[in-house]
Design a protein around this motif. Structure first.
Motif, PDB file in Angstrom:
ATOM      1  N   CYS A   1     -10.297  -5.730   7.094  1.00 63.45           N
ATOM      2  CA  CYS A   1     -11.606  -5.068   6.966  1.00 63.45           C
ATOM      3  C   CYS A   1     -12.351  -5.626   5.761  1.00 63.45           C
ATOM      4  O   CYS A   1     -11.813  -5.656   4.652  1.00 63.45           O
TER       5      CYS A   1
ATOM      6  N   GLU B   1       0.841  -1.204   0.000  1.00 64.78           N
ATOM      7  CA  GLU B   1       0.000   0.000   0.000  1.00 64.78           C
ATOM      8  C   GLU B   1       0.882   1.264   0.000  1.00 64.78           C
ATOM      9  O   GLU B   1       0.691   2.173  -0.804  1.00 64.78           O
TER      10      GLU B   1
ATOM     11  N   ASN C   1     -14.776  -4.260   4.338  1.00 67.93           N
ATOM     12  CA  ASN C   1     -15.207  -3.180   3.459  1.00 67.93           C
ATOM     13  C   ASN C   1     -14.051  -2.586   2.660  1.00 67.93           C
ATOM     14  O   ASN C   1     -14.074  -2.595   1.427  1.00 67.93           O
ATOM     15  N   CYS C   2     -13.010  -2.079   3.334  1.00 70.89           N
ATOM     16  CA  CYS C   2     -11.941  -1.376   2.593  1.00 70.89           C
ATOM     17  C   CYS C   2     -10.695  -2.238   2.409  1.00 70.89           C
ATOM     18  O   CYS C   2      -9.769  -1.844   1.700  1.00 70.89           O
TER      19      CYS C   2
ATOM     20  N   ARG D   1     -10.710   3.048   9.792  1.00 65.78           N
ATOM     21  CA  ARG D   1     -10.741   3.867   8.574  1.00 65.78           C
ATOM     22  C   ARG D   1     -12.140   4.052   8.017  1.00 65.78           C
ATOM     23  O   ARG D   1     -12.460   5.095   7.483  1.00 65.78           O
ATOM     24  N   CYS D   2     -12.973   2.963   8.067  1.00 63.10           N
ATOM     25  CA  CYS D   2     -14.267   3.060   7.366  1.00 63.10           C
ATOM     26  C   CYS D   2     -15.415   2.463   8.172  1.00 63.10           C
ATOM     27  O   CYS D   2     -16.517   2.345   7.649  1.00 63.10           O
TER      28      CYS D   2
ATOM     29  N   HIS E   1      -8.363  -2.875   4.519  1.00 59.81           N
ATOM     30  CA  HIS E   1      -7.190  -2.514   5.326  1.00 59.81           C
ATOM     31  C   HIS E   1      -6.870  -3.637   6.322  1.00 59.81           C
ATOM     32  O   HIS E   1      -7.767  -4.275   6.862  1.00 59.81           O
TER      33      HIS E   1
ATOM     34  N   CYS F   1     -13.207  -1.423  11.830  1.00 61.14           N
ATOM     35  CA  CYS F   1     -12.114  -0.730  11.125  1.00 61.14           C
ATOM     36  C   CYS F   1     -12.141   0.765  11.454  1.00 61.14           C
ATOM     37  O   CYS F   1     -13.172   1.420  11.294  1.00 61.14           O
TER      38      CYS F   1
END
Ligand code: AP5
Length: 217
Positions: free
Chosen positions: A130, A18, A132-133, A152-153, A135, A150
């Motif tokens: 995660c 990343e 969703n994202c 982040r999201c 991470h 998470c």
């Protein structure tokens, strides 16, 4: 920069990919992530790949190679890319040569993340991803603020099906038998750069970027 990341399961390839991709402004192409997206989406590719992934085995070369060939042909990969998880054996490395040759380009560098066996077992047993994202967190080394969520999201964190101890052991055996010969292969081509991947994530990123910048100059 046309770059391959190599290292055992849990070495931190996805984590570093990343940051490295962001630094060099190149797309990160992770075969594991593409397979997992197909598993979640219930595609035929996902159904096929899941059997191999859950067992900790490699997905057959012809399936993986076709998937990577398609992805490297996309416009965002024309000026460079970071491959995370491919090639994973010497046959795939030759296939990568052929793909790049067909695209009129070639590989610049292979970065090996070096980590001891006990450390990768610790990293994999505490990994949470995660839904969703995508991470990646770690229960001890990089914990989310709220368990299972998470930062982040706010997506749900889950433990990968291939991160349970028996499967991790098998994945490490598969790495030794099938993937580690790539190290000698790329050393003999003078394309391998190796860094110590122990220590804080930021320190490893700094080492990786310094080593890659030096290899490029
Ligand atoms: P893939 O997803 O590629 O798995 P892998 O290579 O086994 O690598 P991992 O994702 O497990 O680890 P990583 O090195 O990315 O570590 P991470 O950054 O997450 O492949 C999965 C499966 O797909 C394969 O088994 C196979 O079935 C199939 N497949 C994929 N590619 C294929 C191919 N080319 N051919 C055939 N089949 C293929 O970090 C791990 C943990 O450590 C995280 O929790 C993280 O937060 C933590 N961490 C990271 N860095 C540090 C640090 N410096 N200090 C402390 N903790 C850290």
């Amino acid at each position: 920069m046309r770059l391959v990341l190599v290292g055992p399961p849990g070495a931190g390839k996805g984590t570093q990919a990343e940051f490295i991709a962001e630094n060099f402004t190149i797309p990160k192409i992770s075969t594991g992530d593409i397979f997992r997206a197909n598993v979640s989406g219930g595609t035929d590719l996902g159904k096929l790949a899941k059997k191999f992934m859950d067992a900790g085995d490699l997905v057959p070369d012809e399936v993986t190679n076709a998937m990577v060939r398609d992805r490297l042909g996309e416009p965002d990969a024309s000026d460079g890319f970071l491959l995370d998880g491919f090639p994973r054996n010497v046959a795939q490395a030759y296939e990568l040569d052929s793909m790049l040759n067909d695209l009129g380009s070639s590989l610049d560098v292979v970065l090996e993340l070096e980590v001891e066996h006990e450390e990768v077992v610790k990293r994999l047993s505490g990994r949470r991803t995660c839904r969703n994202c995508g991470h990646v967190w770690h229960l001890e080394y990089d914990p989310p603020t709220v368990v299972g969520v998470c930062d982040r999201c706010s997506g749900e964190l889950y433990q990968r099906d291939d991160d349970f101890p028996e499967t991790v052991r098998h994945r490490l055996e598969v790495y030794s038998a099938q993937t580690s010969p790539l190290i000698e292969f790329y050393i003999s081509r003078k394309q391998l750069v190796r860094i110590d991947a122990l220590g804080a994530v930021e320190d490893v990123t700094d080492r990786a970027i310094a080593a890659l910048s030096a290899a490029r100059s």
